[in-house]
Scaffold this motif. Structure first.
Motif, PDB file in Angstrom:
ATOM      1  N   ASP A  14      51.658  31.989  26.383  1.00 27.75           N
ATOM      2  CA  ASP A  14      50.190  32.013  26.357  1.00 27.75           C
ATOM      3  C   ASP A  14      49.684  30.611  26.682  1.00 27.75           C
ATOM      4  OD1 ASP A  14      47.560  32.727  25.998  1.00 27.75           O
ATOM      5  OD2 ASP A  14      47.630  32.550  23.814  1.00 27.75           O
ATOM      6  N   LYS A  15      48.823  30.505  27.692  1.00 25.51           N
ATOM      7  CA  LYS A  15      48.316  29.203  28.129  1.00 25.51           C
ATOM      8  C   LYS A  15      46.998  28.851  27.441  1.00 25.51           C
ATOM      9  CE  LYS A  15      50.527  29.646  32.597  1.00 25.51           C
ATOM     10  NZ  LYS A  15      50.338  29.774  34.030  1.00 25.51           N
ATOM     11  N   GLY A  16      46.659  29.512  26.356  1.00 25.29           N
ATOM     12  CA  GLY A  16      45.439  29.173  25.629  1.00 25.29           C
ATOM     13  C   GLY A  16      44.172  29.550  26.355  1.00 25.29           C
ATOM     14  N   GLY A  17      44.133  30.680  27.019  1.00 30.07           N
ATOM     15  CA  GLY A  17      42.936  31.121  27.725  1.00 30.07           C
ATOM     16  C   GLY A  17      42.805  30.558  29.118  1.00 30.07           C
ATOM     17  N   GLN A  18      43.796  29.846  29.597  1.00 28.28           N
ATOM     18  CA  GLN A  18      43.721  29.265  30.932  1.00 28.28           C
ATOM     19  C   GLN A  18      44.644  30.020  31.876  1.00 28.28           C
ATOM     20  OE1 GLN A  18      44.291  25.067  30.891  1.00 28.28           O
ATOM     21  NE2 GLN A  18      42.572  24.702  29.539  1.00 28.28           N
ATOM     22  N   GLY A  19      44.362  31.298  32.031  1.00 23.71           N
ATOM     23  CA  GLY A  19      45.149  32.131  32.936  1.00 23.71           C
ATOM     24  C   GLY A  19      44.722  31.936  34.368  1.00 23.71           C
ATOM     25  N   GLU A  20      45.071  32.879  35.219  1.00 21.99           N
ATOM     26  CA  GLU A  20      44.764  32.738  36.654  1.00 21.99           C
ATOM     27  C   GLU A  20      43.280  32.828  36.955  1.00 21.99           C
ATOM     28  OE1 GLU A  20      45.178  36.903  38.851  1.00 21.99           O
ATOM     29  OE2 GLU A  20      47.033  36.343  37.811  1.00 21.99           O
ATOM     30  N   ASP A  21      42.468  33.451  36.059  1.00 26.66           N
ATOM     31  CA  ASP A  21      41.034  33.560  36.287  1.00 26.66           C
ATOM     32  C   ASP A  21      40.247  32.452  35.602  1.00 26.66           C
ATOM     33  OD1 ASP A  21      41.276  35.805  37.854  1.00 26.66           O
ATOM     34  OD2 ASP A  21      41.114  37.198  36.164  1.00 26.66           O
ATOM     35  N   PHE A  22      40.920  31.481  35.022  1.00 26.66           N
ATOM     36  CA  PHE A  22      40.218  30.408  34.313  1.00 26.66           C
ATOM     37  C   PHE A  22      39.433  29.549  35.295  1.00 26.66           C
ATOM     38  CE2 PHE A  22      40.003  26.101  32.576  1.00 26.66           C
ATOM     39  CZ  PHE A  22      39.355  26.366  31.387  1.00 26.66           C
ATOM     40  N   GLY A  23      38.141  29.333  34.989  1.00 29.75           N
ATOM     41  CA  GLY A  23      37.302  28.469  35.810  1.00 29.75           C
ATOM     42  C   GLY A  23      36.613  29.168  36.954  1.00 29.75           C
ATOM     43  N   LYS A  24      36.842  30.452  37.115  1.00 29.74           N
ATOM     44  CA  LYS A  24      36.193  31.184  38.200  1.00 29.74           C
ATOM     45  C   LYS A  24      34.937  31.856  37.646  1.00 29.74           C
ATOM     46  CE  LYS A  24      40.460  32.165  40.641  1.00 29.74           C
ATOM     47  NZ  LYS A  24      41.369  33.209  41.093  1.00 29.74           N
ATOM     48  N   SER A  25      33.884  31.817  38.411  1.00 30.63           N
ATOM     49  CA  SER A  25      32.652  32.466  37.978  1.00 30.63           C
ATOM     50  C   SER A  25      32.470  33.772  38.731  1.00 30.63           C
ATOM     51  CB  SER A  25      31.452  31.550  38.209  1.00 30.63           C
ATOM     52  OG  SER A  25      31.324  31.276  39.582  1.00 30.63           O
ATOM     53  N   SER A  26      31.632  34.610  38.173  1.00 31.15           N
ATOM     54  CA  SER A  26      31.418  35.913  38.799  1.00 31.15           C
ATOM     55  C   SER A  26      30.044  35.942  39.460  1.00 31.15           C
ATOM     56  CB  SER A  26      31.509  37.010  37.749  1.00 31.15           C
ATOM     57  OG  SER A  26      30.431  36.910  36.848  1.00 31.15           O
ATOM     58  N   PRO A  27      29.818  36.896  40.357  1.00 31.32           N
ATOM     59  CA  PRO A  27      28.493  37.041  40.977  1.00 31.32           C
ATOM     60  C   PRO A  27      27.418  37.369  39.945  1.00 31.32           C
ATOM     61  CG  PRO A  27      30.123  38.298  42.199  1.00 31.32           C
ATOM     62  CD  PRO A  27      30.792  37.791  40.980  1.00 31.32           C
ATOM     63  N   VAL A  28      27.790  38.005  38.853  1.00 29.71           N
ATOM     64  CA  VAL A  28      26.815  38.320  37.806  1.00 29.71           C
ATOM     65  C   VAL A  28      26.276  37.025  37.201  1.00 29.71           C
ATOM     66  CG1 VAL A  28      26.496  39.442  35.568  1.00 29.71           C
ATOM     67  CG2 VAL A  28      27.940  40.513  37.301  1.00 29.71           C
ATOM     68  N   GLY A  29      27.115  36.024  37.030  1.00 28.24           N
ATOM     69  CA  GLY A  29      26.670  34.735  36.518  1.00 28.24           C
ATOM     70  C   GLY A  29      25.679  34.060  37.450  1.00 28.24           C
ATOM     71  N   LEU A  30      25.903  34.166  38.737  1.00 28.50           N
ATOM     72  CA  LEU A  30      24.978  33.594  39.720  1.00 28.50           C
ATOM     73  C   LEU A  30      23.625  34.282  39.650  1.00 28.50           C
ATOM     74  CD1 LEU A  30      24.420  31.712  42.122  1.00 28.50           C
ATOM     75  CD2 LEU A  30      25.310  33.517  43.606  1.00 28.50           C
ATOM     76  N   VAL A  31      23.620  35.608  39.557  1.00 29.78           N
ATOM     77  CA  VAL A  31      22.365  36.360  39.468  1.00 29.78           C
ATOM     78  C   VAL A  31      21.611  35.971  38.197  1.00 29.78           C
ATOM     79  CG1 VAL A  31      21.389  38.675  39.184  1.00 29.78           C
ATOM     80  CG2 VAL A  31      23.172  38.278  40.879  1.00 29.78           C
ATOM     81  N   LEU A  32      22.319  35.859  37.078  1.00 30.55           N
ATOM     82  CA  LEU A  32      21.666  35.466  35.827  1.00 30.55           C
ATOM     83  C   LEU A  32      21.089  34.057  35.921  1.00 30.55           C
ATOM     84  CD1 LEU A  32      24.102  36.878  33.142  1.00 30.55           C
ATOM     85  CD2 LEU A  32      21.814  37.686  33.704  1.00 30.55           C
ATOM     86  N   LEU A  33      21.799  33.152  36.562  1.00 31.83           N
ATOM     87  CA  LEU A  33      21.312  31.789  36.723  1.00 31.83           C
ATOM     88  C   LEU A  33      20.056  31.751  37.593  1.00 31.83           C
ATOM     89  CD1 LEU A  33      22.043  28.880  35.930  1.00 31.83           C
ATOM     90  CD2 LEU A  33      23.269  28.719  38.086  1.00 31.83           C
ATOM     91  N   ILE A  34      20.044  32.513  38.665  1.00 36.88           N
ATOM     92  CA  ILE A  34      18.867  32.569  39.543  1.00 36.88           C
ATOM     93  C   ILE A  34      17.678  33.163  38.797  1.00 36.88           C
ATOM     94  CG2 ILE A  34      17.929  33.688  41.611  1.00 36.88           C
ATOM     95  CD1 ILE A  34      20.706  33.288  42.892  1.00 36.88           C
TER      96      ILE A  34
END
Length: 72
Positions: A14-34
Motif C-alpha cells: 500500500d503506497k498510502g493513497g498514492q496509487g496510479e491515479d494520484f494527482g490526476k483531476s477529473s473533468p467534474v472538478g474542472l466544471v465545479l471550479l468554473i
C-alpha cells in the motif's frame, strides 16, 4: 514490566493513497471550479451594485435652522 510498541509490517504494498491515479483531476472538478468562479463573479458584481447605494456618511444631516435675529 516493559511495553514495546511495534508497527505492523507493510506487506500489502500500500503506497498510502498514492496509487496510479494520484494527482490526476477529473473533468467534474474542472466544471465545479468554473461554476465556482462564475458564482464569485456574480457575487462581486451584486455587492458592488449594493455598495454604490450606501451613503457616504450615516450622520444625520444638519437641519438649516434660521438663527435668531440679534436685537441691539
Amino acid at each position: 514490566m516493559a511495553f514495546v510498541a511495534v508497527q505492523p509490517s507493510n506487506t500489502n504494498n500500500d503506497k498510502g493513497g498514492q496509487g496510479e491515479d494520484f494527482g490526476k483531476s477529473s473533468p467534474v472538478g474542472l466544471v465545479l471550479l468554473i461554476l465556482f468562479f462564475i458564482a464569485v463573479f456574480f457575487l462581486v458584481k451584486s455587492m458592488n451594485k449594493h455598495l454604490k447605494r450606501v451613503p457616504a456618511s450615516f450622520d444625520e444631516p444638519a437641519e438649516d435652522k434660521p438663527e435668531p435675529e440679534k436685537k441691539d
